[in-house]
Design an enzyme around this catalytic site. Structure first.
Site: not given
Length: 409
Positions: A167, A190, A301, A358
Site C-alpha cells: 500500500d 508505529h 507538543a 500517535s
C-alpha cells in the site's frame, strides 16, 4: 541542547569552547543531517545543526556547571536544556489484522450522514459503517474532499517504514535513518502505521489514508524499541526542512510535570521551521487516566508553535488516555482527531489497529496536506491557523479538544 543565536551561532559555540572546554564540534547542514546519527553517539563530539541553530553538546559531569553558567552569561546562547528521551505515543500494542479489516459495528445511512453532530457525541455517539473506509477518514470528512494532497511533502519522523508494504510502494519519496546501526525499515510498527494514516491509499479498495496523493519523507528518529533522544529528533527535523517538507508529523513525545514550561529549543525550532514553510504537528500524549486524572500535554507538543493533537474515540468523546491543556503558555491542545481503534498499515505487508494520540496526529498531518494543496500560496502559519478554524465544535472543553474535531477541506 544549546539553542544558539541563528545569526551568529559560531559566537555561542566559541564561548562554550573557551569556558567549558568543548573542543570537537561538527557542523551539519540540513541535507547532511543523515550523517549526524553516528556523530551524536560520540561522547567527544558536539553537533551543530546549522539550519536549526541548535547544538547537541556532549558535556562531562564536571563541565555541566560551567556550561550552564556560560549559557546564562553569553548573549549568543538563547537557552541550554537537558536532552531527553522521547517515546512513540501509542497506548496499546498493535492488534494485527492479517487478511483484511473487520468493522466493529454498523448503522443506517442517516446516522452516518450526521456522524459529526455534537448531539451525537453528547449522547450515545455516532456509528460508523467501516466496510469501505475507516471511521477516522469519515469523522474528518476526508472521504468528502476532492483533494488528495497531491505532491505535498509530509515528513513522518517515527520508527521508520516498511518500504515494501504494497500500500505504500510509490508513496515514499525519500527515507533516512537517524538511529545508529538501524536502517529505515520499521522494526516496531508505529511509523508504518502513522504513514499509512497520513498518506495511505485513497484510490481504490479499503481506504484508511487521508492524503493519498502526498509524498512521504520517512525519517527514522525512534529505534525499533520506540524510543529516541532529542538529538535524533532534531536531526530528523533538520533533514525534513532541508528536503522541502511542508508538514512534519511527530507521533512521539515525553511527559512533563504540571506547571512545567515548554522547551525553548523545540519552540524556536518550530518557529524557524514555519518560516521555512513547514508546519509541525505532534501528539499531545497518553498519560491521562480519565476521568480521575488528566495529565498535561507532553513535550514537544506543548510548544506554542507546534500543533498539539488530542485523541477522540468512536463516540467522539475524549479518549481516556489523551492529555489535556492544563499547563498554560503553550501547553494547550490545539485540535482533536480520531485516535482509538485506528486501522492502518503494519510491517511485513500487514495491517494493525492501534490506539493513541500517535494515531490522531497523522490524521492532522494528512488534512494539512489537503489544505496545502488547496491553498498553495498560504504560509505555513496561515495553514495551521486555518486547520483550527475549520474544526467542528464538540461539547468537550477546549482543555481537552482544542478547537474541536479535525475536518478536511
Amino acid at each position: 541542547m544549546i539553542l544558539l543565536d541563528q545569526d551568529e551561532p559560531e559566537r555561542g559555540m566559541e564561548a562554550l569552547r573557551s569556558s567549558v572546554g568543548i573542543s570537537a564540534v561538527e557542523r551539519v547542514g540540513g541535507a547532511e543531517a543523515v550523517g549526524a546519527a553516528e556523530l551524536l553517539q560520540r561522547p567527544d563530539v558536539s553537533v551543530v545543526f546549522d539550519d536549526l541553530g541548535v547544538a547537541v553538546v556532549s558535556a562531562q559531569p564536571d563541565q555541566r556547571h560551567a556550561l550552564v553558567t556560560t549559557a546564562e552569561a553569553e548573549a549568543h546562547i538563547i537557552a541550554a536544556e537537558p536532552e531527553r528521551v522521547a517515546y512513540a505515543s501509542v497506548i496499546t500494542e498493535a492488534r494485527q489484522t492479517l487478511t483484511g479489516f473487520y468493522p466493529t459495528y454498523r448503522s443506517d445511512e442517516t446516522e452516518v450522514a450526521h456522524h459529526i453532530r455534537a448531539q451525537g457525541a453528547a449522547g450515545r455517539g455516532p456509528a460508523w459503517d467501516e466496510y469501505q473506509m475507516t471511521w477516522g477518514v469519515q469523522a474528518t470528512r476526508a472521504n468528502w474532499s476532492l483533494l488528495t494532497g497531491r505532491d505535498v511533502k509530509i515528513a513522518v519522523l517515527d520508527t521508520g517504514v516498511d518500504t515494501d508494504h504494497p500500500d505504500l510502494v510509490g508513496r515514499i519519496a525519500e527515507t533516512a535513518s537517524f538511529v545508529p546501526g538501524q536502517s529505515v525499515e520499521d522494526g516496531h510498527g508505529h511509523g508504518t502505521h502513522c504513514i499509512g494514516t497520513a498518506a495511505g491509499p485513497t484510490e481504490e479498495g479499503f481506504r484508511y489514508g487521508v492524503a493519498g496523493g502526498a509524498r512521504v519523507l520517512a525519517g527514522k528518529v525512534l529505534s525499533n524499541r520506540g524510543t529516541g533522544p532529542d538529538g535524533q529528533i532534531l536531526a530528523g527535523i533538520a533533514w525534513a526542512v532541508s528536503r522541502g517538507a511542508q508538514v512534519i508529523s511527530l507521533s512521539l513525545g515525553s511527559p512533563v510535570e504540571q506547571g512545567e514550561l515548554f522547551p525553548q529549543t523545540y519552540e524556536t525550532v518550530a518557529r524557524r521551521a514555519l518560516r521555512r514553510g513547514a508546519v509541525i504537528v505532534a501528539a499531545a500524549g497518553n498519560e491521562s487516566r480519565r476521568p480521575g486524572f488528566v495529565a498535561p500535554v507532553g513535550r514537544p507538543a506543548n510548544c506554542p508553535s507546534i500543533l498539539s493533537v488530542a485523541a477522540l474515540g468512536k463516540d467522539l468523546a475524549t479518549a481516556p488516555f489523551s492529555c489535556g491543556g492544563i499547563n498554560g503558555a503553550g501547553g494547550e491542545v490545539n485540535i482533536a482527531a480520531p485516535g482509538v481503534e485506528v486501522f492502518s498499515a503494519a510491517p511485513d505487508g500487514t495491517y494493525a489497529t492501534m490506539d493513541g494520540t500517535s494515531m490522531a496526529t497523522p490524521h492532522a498531518a494528512g488534512v494539512l496536506a489537503l489544505l496545502t494543496e488547496a491553498h498553495p500560496d498560504a504560509s505555513a502559519a496561515e495553514l495551521g491557523a486555518q486547520l483550527q478554524s475549520m474544526a467542528h465544535p464538540l461539547p468537550q472543553p477546549a482543555r481537552d479538544i482544542g478547537a474541536g474535531l479535525l475536518q478536511a477541506p
